[in-house]
Design an enzyme around this catalytic site. Structure first.
Site, PDB file in Angstrom:
ATOM      1  N   GLU A 167       0.802  -1.237   0.000  1.00  0.00           N
ATOM      2  CA  GLU A 167       0.000   0.000   0.000  1.00  0.00           C
ATOM      3  C   GLU A 167       0.833   1.284   0.000  1.00  0.00           C
ATOM      4  O   GLU A 167       0.628   2.203   0.769  1.00  0.00           O
ATOM      5  CB  GLU A 167      -0.972   0.008   1.214  1.00  0.00           C
ATOM      6  CG  GLU A 167      -1.848  -1.222   1.253  1.00  0.00           C
ATOM      7  CD  GLU A 167      -2.805  -1.237   2.444  1.00  0.00           C
ATOM      8  OE1 GLU A 167      -2.688  -0.375   3.337  1.00  0.00           O
ATOM      9  OE2 GLU A 167      -3.680  -2.115   2.481  1.00  0.00           O
ATOM     10  N   ASN A 173       2.209  -5.134  -3.110  1.00  0.00           N
ATOM     11  CA  ASN A 173       0.807  -5.408  -2.801  1.00  0.00           C
ATOM     12  C   ASN A 173       0.027  -4.097  -2.690  1.00  0.00           C
ATOM     13  O   ASN A 173       0.458  -3.179  -1.993  1.00  0.00           O
ATOM     14  CB  ASN A 173       0.733  -6.183  -1.476  1.00  0.00           C
ATOM     15  CG  ASN A 173      -0.614  -6.855  -1.256  1.00  0.00           C
ATOM     16  OD1 ASN A 173      -1.188  -7.441  -2.161  1.00  0.00           O
ATOM     17  ND2 ASN A 173      -1.127  -6.760  -0.034  1.00  0.00           N
ATOM     18  N   HIS A 202     -10.161  -6.070  -2.097  1.00  0.00           N
ATOM     19  CA  HIS A 202     -11.204  -5.854  -1.068  1.00  0.00           C
ATOM     20  C   HIS A 202     -12.361  -5.151  -1.777  1.00  0.00           C
ATOM     21  O   HIS A 202     -12.428  -3.922  -1.830  1.00  0.00           O
ATOM     22  CB  HIS A 202     -10.663  -4.983   0.079  1.00  0.00           C
ATOM     23  CG  HIS A 202      -9.689  -5.698   0.975  1.00  0.00           C
ATOM     24  ND1 HIS A 202     -10.048  -6.787   1.737  1.00  0.00           N
ATOM     25  CD2 HIS A 202      -8.377  -5.479   1.209  1.00  0.00           C
ATOM     26  CE1 HIS A 202      -8.989  -7.207   2.423  1.00  0.00           C
ATOM     27  NE2 HIS A 202      -7.963  -6.438   2.112  1.00  0.00           N
ATOM     28  N   GLU A 216      -6.096 -10.617  -1.112  1.00  0.00           N
ATOM     29  CA  GLU A 216      -6.892 -10.383   0.111  1.00  0.00           C
ATOM     30  C   GLU A 216      -8.387 -10.268  -0.188  1.00  0.00           C
ATOM     31  O   GLU A 216      -9.112  -9.525   0.443  1.00  0.00           O
ATOM     32  CB  GLU A 216      -6.432  -9.085   0.799  1.00  0.00           C
ATOM     33  CG  GLU A 216      -4.946  -9.024   1.075  1.00  0.00           C
ATOM     34  CD  GLU A 216      -4.533  -7.798   1.869  1.00  0.00           C
ATOM     35  OE1 GLU A 216      -5.401  -7.117   2.437  1.00  0.00           O
ATOM     36  OE2 GLU A 216      -3.315  -7.517   1.937  1.00  0.00           O
ATOM     37  N   ASP A 218     -12.198 -10.059  -0.381  1.00  0.00           N
ATOM     38  CA  ASP A 218     -13.462 -10.227   0.313  1.00  0.00           C
ATOM     39  C   ASP A 218     -14.409  -9.244  -0.373  1.00  0.00           C
ATOM     40  O   ASP A 218     -13.979  -8.431  -1.201  1.00  0.00           O
ATOM     41  CB  ASP A 218     -13.373  -9.990   1.829  1.00  0.00           C
ATOM     42  CG  ASP A 218     -12.589  -8.742   2.211  1.00  0.00           C
ATOM     43  OD1 ASP A 218     -12.010  -8.734   3.313  1.00  0.00           O
ATOM     44  OD2 ASP A 218     -12.558  -7.767   1.414  1.00  0.00           O
TER      45      ASP A 218
HETATM   46  C1  XIL Z   1      -6.017  -6.081   8.587  1.00  0.00           C
HETATM   47  C2  XIL Z   1      -6.449  -7.241   9.492  1.00  0.00           C
HETATM   48  O1  XIL Z   1      -7.416  -8.018   8.817  1.00  0.00           O
HETATM   49  C3  XIL Z   1      -7.023  -6.676  10.787  1.00  0.00           C
HETATM   50  O2  XIL Z   1      -7.339  -7.752  11.664  1.00  0.00           O
HETATM   51  C4  XIL Z   1      -6.001  -5.762  11.425  1.00  0.00           C
HETATM   52  O3  XIL Z   1      -6.570  -5.178  12.554  1.00  0.00           O
HETATM   53  C5  XIL Z   1      -5.584  -4.660  10.440  1.00  0.00           C
HETATM   54  O4  XIL Z   1      -5.063  -5.243   9.251  1.00  0.00           O
HETATM   55  N1  XIL Z   1      -4.835  -4.492   3.904  1.00  0.00           N
HETATM   56  C6  XIL Z   1      -3.835  -5.319   4.348  1.00  0.00           C
HETATM   57  C7  XIL Z   1      -4.047  -6.184   5.536  1.00  0.00           C
HETATM   58  O5  XIL Z   1      -2.786  -5.451   3.696  1.00  0.00           O
HETATM   59  O6  XIL Z   1      -2.833  -6.373   6.290  1.00  0.00           O
HETATM   60  C8  XIL Z   1      -5.110  -5.604   6.451  1.00  0.00           C
HETATM   61  O7  XIL Z   1      -5.393  -6.605   7.435  1.00  0.00           O
HETATM   62  C9  XIL Z   1      -6.358  -5.284   5.642  1.00  0.00           C
HETATM   63  C10 XIL Z   1      -6.057  -4.253   4.607  1.00  0.00           C
END
Ligand code: XIL
Length: 330
Positions: A129, A172, A212, A243, A245
């Site tokens: 990020e 990422n 996401h 990641e 969802d």
């Molecule tokens: C999130 C976790 O799911 C949470 O439990 C934690 O509190 C914060 O981080 N992008 C990412 C992940 O790369 O590491 C993050 O994960 C979600 C967003």
């Protein structure tokens, strides 16, 4: 009916999920779901800096090691997440570092963690990020960016490659799928970062697309996303959804309506993604709705308080329309 990993393998891809290793150790239901569906694991937080290094210079790898042992015992792949990020920094790390200190501290962390997991982790999210379309030169203002400018990115990748020459190294990023002017900038900046790494001969092997997804919030343009994926592949890079969802925060309360909309959006995005030959797989940020991070944050949880239905399995581990859409997309 094979699990999602079985469906993915039909087109030579992998399917995996993020897990929280304590749950995995103590929760037989989750263990069963993981072994039925996944071929690859990534720690949701056990390999983040603030968890690994509670005090300066000391590392406690117990959580990550537990996950690595479970993966090895069950012949599952393992991803590392994440070496350099603006979040999950330990509280003892200063808010500001000069260039020399930032480089030393960052490189020492990357070296310690990547070396510890060398041979156990097949790929790393080396930098996470880094882009902000509204930020300085399109980058997110962070401890690293303020101290080193854009240079922290190649420095992090070079340090990871020195510590673990075999691991596949990923950049990422999130919101690369949305069709908005800001995300046009995000995609362009991401390509610029990857192009620079390539041009400077810095080891990089792939782009992590977090995916996401947010149903009912952003437009998604399949053609634009496909062109972006092709441009990344043209750099001789692999593509991994890291990641996924699907937030149903903005959808009406009906579970059937939410499940159908979530499944349709994920199906569309995955079909576009998996059309790209360099797409190597899909990782979801959790397997069942019992465990989604989306319920933890005010910015993500539903305003009516209903639990999100964002992942392939429902709270009882049953396969949802999202599971079917993913199985079909593979
Ligand atoms: C999130 C976790 O799911 C949470 O439990 C934690 O509190 C914060 O981080 N992008 C990412 C992940 O790369 O590491 C993050 O994960 C979600 C967003």
């Amino acid at each position: 009916e094979p699990g999602l990993a079985g469906h993915a393998a039909r087109s030579g891809r992998v399917f995996g999920t993020a897990v929280r290793s304590p749950d995995l150790t103590w929760n037989a239901t989750l263990r069963g779901e993981v072994l039925r569906e996944a071929g690859l694991l990534v720690p949701e937080y056990e390999m983040k800096w603030d968890i690994l290094a509670k005090t300066p210079g000391t590392y406690d790898f117990t959580g990550g090691d537990r996950l690595a042992s479970f993966a090895e015992a069950h012949r599952l792949g393992l991803r590392g997440h994440t070496l350099v990020w603006h979040l999950a920094l330990p509280p003892w790390l200063p808010g500001t570092l000069d260039a020399g200190e930032a480089r030393r501290v960052m490189e020492a962390h990357v070296a310690a963690v990547a070396a510890h997991y060398a041979g156990r982790v097949q790929s790393w999210d080396v930098v996470n990020e880094a882009v902000d379309p509204q930020g300085p030169d399109g980058l997110r203002a962070s401890l690293w960016q303020r101290a080193l400018g854009a240079d922290y990115i190649p420095l992090a990748f070079a340090a990871a490659a020195r510590a673990d020459p075999k691991a596949k190294l990923y950049y990422n990023e999130y919101d690369l799928e949305c069709d908005t002017p800001d995300q046009d900038v995000r995609r362009a900046k991401t390509l610029e970062i990857l192009t620079r790494l390539r041009r400077e001969g810095v080891p990089v092997h792939g782009l992590g697309i977090q995916a996401h997804l947010q149903a009912g919030r952003w437009p998604y343009d399949a053609g634009k996303f496909a062109r972006f994926l092709a441009a990344v592949a043209a750099l001789d890079l692999d593509l991994l959804i890291t990641e996924m969802d699907v937030s149903d925060r903005l959808l009406p309360a009906s579970e059937a309506r939410r499940d159908a909309t979530v499944a349709a959006l994920a199906g569309d995005v995955l079909t576009t993604f998996l059309t790209e030959p360099r797409a190597v797989g899909v990782v979801t940020w959790g397997l069942s709705d019992r465990q989604t991070w989306l319920n933890d944050l005010p910015t993500h949880r539903r305003t009516d308080g209903l639990p999100q239905r964002a992942l392939p399995l429902d709270r009882d581990g049953g396969r949802k329309p999202l599971w079917t859409a993913m199985a079909r997309a593979f």
